[in-house]
Design a protein around this motif. Sequence first.
Motif, PDB file in Angstrom:
ATOM      1  N   ALA A  56       0.837  -1.207   0.000  1.00 40.60           N
ATOM      2  CA  ALA A  56       0.000   0.000   0.000  1.00 40.60           C
ATOM      3  C   ALA A  56       0.866   1.248   0.000  1.00 40.60           C
ATOM      4  O   ALA A  56       1.882   1.306   0.698  1.00 40.60           O
ATOM      5  CB  ALA A  56      -0.924   0.008   1.221  1.00 40.60           C
ATOM      6  N   THR A  57       0.458   2.212  -0.802  1.00 39.24           N
ATOM      7  CA  THR A  57       1.029   3.556  -0.731  1.00 39.24           C
ATOM      8  C   THR A  57       0.010   4.433  -0.029  1.00 39.24           C
ATOM      9  O   THR A  57      -1.121   4.579  -0.505  1.00 39.24           O
ATOM     10  CB  THR A  57       1.337   4.114  -2.134  1.00 39.24           C
ATOM     11  OG1 THR A  57       2.462   3.425  -2.687  1.00 39.24           O
ATOM     12  CG2 THR A  57       1.645   5.612  -2.071  1.00 39.24           C
ATOM     13  N   MET A  58       0.411   4.982   1.113  1.00 31.60           N
ATOM     14  CA  MET A  58      -0.490   5.831   1.899  1.00 31.60           C
ATOM     15  C   MET A  58       0.058   7.246   1.873  1.00 31.60           C
ATOM     16  O   MET A  58       1.117   7.515   2.430  1.00 31.60           O
ATOM     17  CB  MET A  58      -0.606   5.272   3.324  1.00 31.60           C
ATOM     18  CG  MET A  58      -1.370   3.948   3.350  1.00 31.60           C
ATOM     19  SD  MET A  58      -1.406   3.118   4.948  1.00 31.60           S
ATOM     20  CE  MET A  58       0.157   2.234   4.902  1.00 31.60           C
ATOM     21  N   ILE A  59      -0.669   8.106   1.190  1.00 30.22           N
ATOM     22  CA  ILE A  59      -0.171   9.456   0.905  1.00 30.22           C
ATOM     23  C   ILE A  59      -1.150  10.510   1.398  1.00 30.22           C
ATOM     24  O   ILE A  59      -2.359  10.300   1.410  1.00 30.22           O
ATOM     25  CB  ILE A  59       0.098   9.616  -0.612  1.00 30.22           C
ATOM     26  CG1 ILE A  59       0.828  10.928  -0.912  1.00 30.22           C
ATOM     27  CG2 ILE A  59      -1.188   9.514  -1.420  1.00 30.22           C
ATOM     28  CD1 ILE A  59       1.338  11.025  -2.345  1.00 30.22           C
ATOM     29  N   ASN A  60      -0.594  11.628   1.800  1.00 35.60           N
ATOM     30  CA  ASN A  60      -1.369  12.754   2.300  1.00 35.60           C
ATOM     31  C   ASN A  60      -1.175  13.928   1.345  1.00 35.60           C
ATOM     32  O   ASN A  60      -0.345  14.805   1.578  1.00 35.60           O
ATOM     33  CB  ASN A  60      -0.836  13.123   3.685  1.00 35.60           C
ATOM     34  CG  ASN A  60      -1.938  13.323   4.685  1.00 35.60           C
ATOM     35  OD1 ASN A  60      -3.063  13.599   4.315  1.00 35.60           O
ATOM     36  ND2 ASN A  60      -1.601  13.193   5.951  1.00 35.60           N
ATOM     37  N   THR A  65       6.322   4.760  -5.795  1.00 39.15           N
ATOM     38  CA  THR A  65       4.990   4.536  -5.229  1.00 39.15           C
ATOM     39  C   THR A  65       4.235   3.549  -6.116  1.00 39.15           C
ATOM     40  O   THR A  65       4.584   3.343  -7.279  1.00 39.15           O
ATOM     41  CB  THR A  65       4.167   5.837  -5.137  1.00 39.15           C
ATOM     42  OG1 THR A  65       3.846   6.268  -6.467  1.00 39.15           O
ATOM     43  CG2 THR A  65       4.936   6.938  -4.405  1.00 39.15           C
ATOM     44  N   LEU A  66       3.181   2.951  -5.582  1.00 41.65           N
ATOM     45  CA  LEU A  66       2.390   2.016  -6.379  1.00 41.65           C
ATOM     46  C   LEU A  66       1.772   2.711  -7.588  1.00 41.65           C
ATOM     47  O   LEU A  66       1.646   2.113  -8.660  1.00 41.65           O
ATOM     48  CB  LEU A  66       1.292   1.382  -5.525  1.00 41.65           C
ATOM     49  CG  LEU A  66       1.732   0.488  -4.358  1.00 41.65           C
ATOM     50  CD1 LEU A  66       0.506  -0.179  -3.729  1.00 41.65           C
ATOM     51  CD2 LEU A  66       2.731  -0.572  -4.804  1.00 41.65           C
ATOM     52  N   VAL A  67       1.387   3.972  -7.413  1.00 47.82           N
ATOM     53  CA  VAL A  67       0.801   4.733  -8.520  1.00 47.82           C
ATOM     54  C   VAL A  67       1.850   4.960  -9.600  1.00 47.82           C
ATOM     55  O   VAL A  67       1.591   4.772 -10.798  1.00 47.82           O
ATOM     56  CB  VAL A  67       0.239   6.076  -8.017  1.00 47.82           C
ATOM     57  CG1 VAL A  67      -0.377   6.871  -9.162  1.00 47.82           C
ATOM     58  CG2 VAL A  67      -0.803   5.841  -6.922  1.00 47.82           C
ATOM     59  N   ASN A  68       3.027   5.362  -9.188  1.00 45.41           N
ATOM     60  CA  ASN A  68       4.120   5.590 -10.131  1.00 45.41           C
ATOM     61  C   ASN A  68       4.495   4.314 -10.869  1.00 45.41           C
ATOM     62  O   ASN A  68       4.699   4.315 -12.098  1.00 45.41           O
ATOM     63  CB  ASN A  68       5.327   6.155  -9.379  1.00 45.41           C
ATOM     64  CG  ASN A  68       6.564   6.274 -10.241  1.00 45.41           C
ATOM     65  OD1 ASN A  68       7.391   5.353 -10.273  1.00 45.41           O
ATOM     66  ND2 ASN A  68       6.700   7.392 -10.945  1.00 45.41           N
ATOM     67  N   GLY A 106       6.717   3.714 -13.886  1.00 51.29           N
ATOM     68  CA  GLY A 106       7.901   4.104 -13.134  1.00 51.29           C
ATOM     69  C   GLY A 106       8.591   5.328 -13.702  1.00 51.29           C
ATOM     70  O   GLY A 106       8.171   5.904 -14.709  1.00 51.29           O
ATOM     71  N   GLY A 107       9.685   5.736 -13.013  1.00 56.73           N
ATOM     72  CA  GLY A 107      10.460   6.875 -13.480  1.00 56.73           C
ATOM     73  C   GLY A 107       9.875   8.207 -13.041  1.00 56.73           C
ATOM     74  O   GLY A 107       8.857   8.272 -12.355  1.00 56.73           O
ATOM     75  N   GLU A 108      10.549   9.276 -13.467  1.00 56.93           N
ATOM     76  CA  GLU A 108      10.103  10.620 -13.097  1.00 56.93           C
ATOM     77  C   GLU A 108       9.094  11.133 -14.110  1.00 56.93           C
ATOM     78  O   GLU A 108       9.214  10.907 -15.303  1.00 56.93           O
ATOM     79  CB  GLU A 108      11.307  11.561 -13.008  1.00 56.93           C
ATOM     80  CG  GLU A 108      12.294  11.182 -11.915  1.00 56.93           C
ATOM     81  CD  GLU A 108      13.423  12.189 -11.799  1.00 56.93           C
ATOM     82  OE1 GLU A 108      13.374  13.215 -12.511  1.00 56.93           O
ATOM     83  OE2 GLU A 108      14.349  11.947 -11.001  1.00 56.93           O
TER      84      GLU A 108
END
Length: 396
Positions: A212-216, A334-337, A342-344
């Motif tokens: 899980a990626t948990m982001i604010n 991150t999982l979304v990235n 991937g990458g920038e």
Amino acid sequence: MTHVAQIKVPATYMRGGTSKGVFFRLQDLPPAAQVPGAARDALLLRVIGSPDPYGKQIDGMGGATSSTSKTVILSKSSRPDHDVDYLFGQVSIDKAFVDWSGNCGNLSAAVGAFAISGGMVEASRIPQDGIATVRVWQANIGKTIIAHVPITGGAVQETGDFELDGVTFPAAEVQLEFMDPAADEEGGGGSMFPTGNLVDDLEVPGVGTLKATMINAGIPTVFVNAEAIGYTGTELQDAINGDPKALAMFETIRAHGALRMGLIQNLDEAATRQHTPKVAFVAKPKDYVSSSGKQVAAADVDLLVRALSMGKLHHAMMGTAAVAIGTAAAIPGTLVNLAAGGGERNAVRFGHPSGTLRVGAQASQVNGEWSVTKAIMSRSARVLMEGWVRVPGDCF
């Protein structure tokens, strides 16, 4: 038998992005509702038609979905360099509470227009023709939003040819900039990643241990991989909202994510905090048919995202969750990235149940901590009806 008369409260019913809500100027509310508290909540519940055990909100302005059970209160801002203070209340459909814990990114698109029309922006800041820049203080999360509102003939331009998936008709484009969207007030001591990690192992009883990626950022959001919970990322609303076991699973994921993010102190609190965090699942691009019948090709998007709001799969994408998606996509690892390849990257186009949406974000790493200066996206908004809402005089 005595009968209590209804009272009239000046209000405007607006669409903003893929949401609808009832907008008020703070000064127009009854005095008891001009301050936070039980009276304000009771008034807004009655306006929207909640709590409704039938789940339809027939006796109010709500539309019985998370996207249409919304209220907004605006006032002239006392903060320097801001025009208007924007307070958002997410009204529960079947329970007697209003959740003030987060913003609505979609309705943010309507705030600038309402502020201009409601006399809350200095006339000198509004061009005869062009773009009015409205500086909004988002009071729920303590953040700045810059709304770029088109003006024609000195008035807000609402019609246009900008098309937004999830909205039937075109309208004028409103560009939004969510400044420094990683929330300071929502757990984690101001960290964009409250756990300190880009990816965590989240133990969810009855489900398993999920990456899980948990982001604010924009709004607290828990991202998981679609395939880890048995989905492809191409699902439409009925595939999940008609499955009680699936909805229960997502609520369990959401509650345990909230606990790990420090948003709640015990799991029982999750039931009284429906608006935040959001839970979403991501997947690599695939072909699918959107809810309108429009074909979305894998080549059209960077990734697929499905998100739940107020316990149901959203018909499109919450604006605040789009900010979280754009921010997470800009941070390698991150999982979304990773779902996006991937990458920038500084922008991402993702597929949602109604089509696609592009959101940009500027992220950077300083002393090992990630920050994002702003996230940008385009929405549209228009007034649907204006005048007064009526409620029984003893309802608050």
